[in-house]
Scaffold this active site. Structure first.
Site, PDB file in Angstrom:
ATOM      1  N   GLY A  95       0.802  -1.220   0.000  1.00 43.49           N
ATOM      2  CA  GLY A  95       0.000   0.000   0.000  1.00 43.49           C
ATOM      3  C   GLY A  95       0.828   1.258   0.000  1.00 43.49           C
ATOM      4  O   GLY A  95       0.498   2.231  -0.700  1.00 43.49           O
ATOM      5  N   ASP A 313      -2.559  -0.925  13.477  1.00 46.13           N
ATOM      6  CA  ASP A 313      -1.767  -2.084  13.065  1.00 46.13           C
ATOM      7  C   ASP A 313      -1.434  -3.012  14.223  1.00 46.13           C
ATOM      8  O   ASP A 313      -1.069  -4.176  13.999  1.00 46.13           O
ATOM      9  CB  ASP A 313      -0.468  -1.632  12.390  1.00 46.13           C
ATOM     10  CG  ASP A 313      -0.681  -1.283  10.921  1.00 46.13           C
ATOM     11  OD1 ASP A 313      -1.783  -1.545  10.410  1.00 46.13           O
ATOM     12  OD2 ASP A 313       0.255  -0.753  10.300  1.00 46.13           O
TER      13      ASP A 313
END
Length: 408
Positions: A95, A313
């Site tokens: 990403g 995350d």
């Protein structure tokens, strides 16, 4: 084939030398490529995501020499304009590479395509394309899905003012900020909605500053990058990855062990270090020095409610050890669906094969569960190559008889 995780039967005492941050490594690679002169990036991460970035820069005409043994990249910068006039950049499911490169190639002259895996073709990028268009760039989603593949017909970035959504990903803003110094006019960026993962933007600005570019900000609402600036080449050492460190902090927490992570400390801007505050509230002994972090676990973790909006995350890291607390653990998140939290109740995890769905975070998080609960197997363990290829080797050092254990 699934990988069985063997529980740890005694508290460990380990010093863990972790690989460099993925986020800093990919930011440094791009900024060094745009810089004037030769940069050496040391202690960098070598993983799927950084290799995709390196290969993309090669395709754009940037000379990047990689030495995986010494964990270093030498980058000959192009001073804000890529030599290639056309290229198709294959970035897998990286990403950061997809979003950062989409903005950066707009500084060149020619037609560039950014494409990736089937999963990447489902990841949104339209807010970034809208921001680029407001700054005078011809960029579009080729299939009109708002996702890659992206086509950029580049002739430089005119500059000016753009509004950027902040509630989907902070990477859109980071991408625009890193390209902005080479725009024809100053770039002003106004954020729409809440800026999620705001610490990553701070990491972007700090990387830009390390390479000599200044930016202005008003909280998380407004940013300005004066034009006419140039990144200056320099030696740059990447600090360890806080996300990767989280699994070892959690391992100490759940087994009563002690872990020390050098070269990561109170000066770090990585938002995932917020997990340390949560572990301290759960009863762990946490020490954060200037150049090292130490976590010592306890016999029984305390239950907590924790907000992971700015450190999403590592939410799975906490979830993986939550069953061993003395009460329910609630993890709050900002999401687009109708629910915004997960509550895990205490209890012994049952033996099972954990399906990772090719998500490196799931694999590493539930490997930590397996250090305490017998019978845990990780399906598709190779997915950790995205961000931490040596993870299971490093995890294995926690069982080594030597004290302290060291891993590289």
């Amino acid at each position: 084939m699934a990988l069985s995780i063997e529980p740890i039967t005694r508290p460990f005492d380990a010093v863990i030398e972790l690989p460099g941050s993925k986020s800093y490594s990919n930011r440094a690679l791009l900024v060094a490529a745009l810089a004037r002169g030769r940069s050496e990036i040391t202690r960098a991460l070598f993983s799927d995501d950084t290799r995709y970035m390196q290969r993309a820069l090669d395709a754009l005409g940037v000379r990047v020499r990689a030495d995986e043994t010494s964990r270093s990249f030498v980058v000959d910068g192009v001073d804000g304009r890529f030599p290639a006039s056309e290229a198709t950049l294959e970035i897998g499911n990286a990403g950061t590479a997809a979003r950062f490169l989409t903005a950066a190639v707009a500084l060149g002259r020619g037609t560039f395509v950014i494409d990736g895996s089937a999963a990447m073709r489902k990841r949104p990028i339209q807010p970034l394309l809208d921001g680029l268009r407001a700054l005078g760039v011809d960029a579009e989603s080729r299939e009109a899905t708002g996702c890659p593949p992206v086509v950029v017909r580049a002739k430089g970035i005119a500059g000016g003012r753009a509004r950027v959504r902040g509630d989907v990903s902070s990477q859109y803003l980071s991408a625009l900020l890193m390209a902005a110094p080479y725009a024809a006019r100053d770039v002003e960026l106004e954020i729409e909605g809440e800026l999620v993962s705001a610490p990553y933007v701070t990491m972007t600005l700090s990387t830009m500053a390390e390479f000599g570019v200044r930016a202005e900000r008003d909280g998380d609402r407004w940013f300005r990058v004066p034009s006419g600036q140039h990144y200056a080449a320099r030696p740059y050492a990447v600090e360890p990855d806080a996300s990767g460190a989280s699994y070892f902090f959690a391992a100490a927490a759940v087994t009563g062990g002690r872990v020390v992570v050098p070269r990561l400390g109170r000066r770090s801007a990585q938002g995932d270090l917020g997990l340390l505050d949560v572990l301290a509230r759960m009863g762990c002994d946490v020490t954060i020095d200037a150049d090292a972090i130490t976590v010592r676990g306890v016999t029984r973790l305390r239950a907590v409610d924790a907000d992971f909006t700015r450190m999403g995350d590592v939410a799975t890291t906490l979830m993986a050890i939550a069953p061993f607390a003395d009460g329910p653990v609630t993890v709050g998140l900002t999401v687009d669906s109708s629910w915004d939290s997960v509550t895990i109740h205490p209890g012994p995890p049952q033996p099972c094969e954990v399906q990772t769905y090719d998500d490196h975070r799931i694999a590493m998080s539930f490997a930590v569960t397996g250090l305490r609960a017998p019978g845990i197997r990780i399906a598709g363990p190779e997915c950790v190559s995205k961000t931490f290829p040596e993870f299971f080797d490093v995890l294995g050092t926690l069982r080594a008889p030597s004290t302290p254990a060291r891993a590289r």
